[in-house]
Design an enzyme around this catalytic site. Structure first.
Site, PDB file in Angstrom:
ATOM      1  N   GLU A  84       0.839  -1.196   0.000  1.00 38.44           N
ATOM      2  CA  GLU A  84       0.000   0.000   0.000  1.00 38.44           C
ATOM      3  C   GLU A  84       0.871   1.242   0.000  1.00 38.44           C
ATOM      4  O   GLU A  84       1.976   1.253   0.534  1.00 38.44           O
ATOM      5  CB  GLU A  84      -0.913   0.000   1.226  1.00 38.44           C
ATOM      6  N   CYS A 335      -1.295   6.230   9.641  1.00 39.87           N
ATOM      7  CA  CYS A 335      -0.084   5.541  10.106  1.00 39.87           C
ATOM      8  C   CYS A 335      -0.445   4.232  10.785  1.00 39.87           C
ATOM      9  O   CYS A 335      -1.328   4.185  11.630  1.00 39.87           O
ATOM     10  CB  CYS A 335       0.637   6.358  11.158  1.00 39.87           C
TER      11      CYS A 335
END
Ligand code: SAH
Length: 350
Positions: A84, A335
């Site tokens: 990703e 994150c």
């Protein structure tokens, strides 16, 4: 072999300026394949097309946040591994790209989704660079969006310093062929001290920004939440920072320490006190407080009051502490939320 190595292998007798044209073409959004690169003659173009892969990654899908300020792409490597990468709008209104450096990660931080996947393999420098190029073409197809990419952060899946050579090559390529200077590139590390020390001795390591994931200045707490930590870590990190500031002695140089705010785990007054003491010993350091993004783990982000208290306590003590904006939580692009499963072999090809 990556494109640099393939070029050396097949075209080492070509003049050096040709390499500049060829690699430069990879960073021109209007060129979408080797045949488009009309700055090279047709024979050369055809030859290059058989020798150098144009793109090492294939798009599976792109998710867009409700506010159109964060995008997450799932990309497949040639051997069917999935990674990703994230595109997010920064405070200046330009784009920051978050790139992955490995498929999975071996560090196993207890709060991180990628850490749960285990480690599969390092990404090549082409695969790192091509995440940037993927977003460059994406933006070229979306003229409703701001076009400028101003920053790249190595904060996606993986531990960049555990893939040192490929990360270094990718940094050098981005510095050479994009408009970004070294302060626009940030490598975030769990704190692999042997590699951090290696950086100080490596004349080829570019002067990019570094961020160290500290997450606690208390030895026991850090060991509990980050299995890669050990008793002497904080002491050794402190020693390393002294050498770092000696080696990169510039007014603009600073170090960032990242600190995820985990309720009841590392956000107590004792933790604030230890962090202040550590920051003072280190000197030119910025503390980046990160709200914890949910990953279906046992942790929760610090409550508003506790977060603010912690932040204020640091600031009152003269420590340069800021809070990281959370982007893309609605598409699990924040994150530590990057996690993908291995692709099933059939029926996934477009
Ligand atoms: N391996 C590198 C890059 C990891 S991702 C490193 O350890 O620094 C970038 C940052 O996000 C790291 O500081 C990481 O600890 C943090 N992070 C991981 N999981 C998170 C989560 N669920 N919420 C917020 N930050 C997270």
């Amino acid at each position: 072999m990556n494109r640099e190595e393939l070029y050396q292998k097949h075209f080492s007798d070509w003049p050096r300026y040709r390499a500049g044209q060829i690699f430069g073409a990879l960073f021109e959004p209007r060129f979408k394949k080797w045949e488009d690169v009309t700055t090279l003659n047709k024979n050369d173009r055809n030859l290059i097309a058989t020798r150098l892969p144009w793109m090492s990654l294939e798009k599976r899908h792109v998710l867009e946040s409700a506010r159109h300020d964060t995008f997450k792409a799932l990309l497949a490597t040639h051997d069917g591994k999935m990674i990703e990468t994230v595109l997010m709008q920064n405070a200046r209104g330009f784009w920051s790209i978050c790139v992955s450096s490995q498929v999975g990660c071996a560090m196993a931080c207890t709060f991180c989704a990628t850490g749960k996947m285990g480690f599969t393999r390092n990404l090549t420098s082409d695969e790192i660079i091509d995440q940037y190029r993927f977003w460059m073409y994406f933006l070229d197809g979306r003229h409703d969006l701001e076009q400028r990419i101003s920053n790249v952060v190595y904060m996606g899946m993986g531990e960049p310093l555990a893939n040192y050579e490929n990360v270094k090559q990718s940094l050098k390529t981005l510095l050479e062929y994009t408009e970004m200077g070294p302060t626009r590139l940030t490598v975030s590390t769990v704190g692999l001290l042997p590699m951090l020390s290696h950086i100080l001795k490596d004349p080829e390591w570019p002067p990019v920004r570094l961020a160290v994931s500290l997450h606690s200045a208390d030895t026991e707490t850090r060991k509990n939440i980050m299995p890669s930590s050990y008793d002497a870590f904080l002491e050794n990190l402190e020693k390393w920072t002294k050498e770092y500031f000696e080696r990169f002695d510039s007014k603009r140089r600073h170090l960032t320490l990242e600190y995820i705010m985990l309720a009841g785990v590392n956000d107590t007054p004792m933790h604030a006190k230890k962090l202040i003491q550590f920051a003072r010993r280190v000197g030119k350091v910025k503390i980046n407080l990160i709200p914890y993004n949910d990953t279906k783990s046992r942790y929760h982000t610090s409550a508003g009051g506790a977060f603010l208290n912690f932040e204020k306590t640091l600031q009152m003590a003269g420590v340069d502490a800021t809070r990281r904006r959370t982007m893309g939580a609605d598409i699990a692009a924040a994150c530590g939320q990057l996690i993908v499963e291995e692709e099933k072999t059939s029926n996934t090809k477009p």
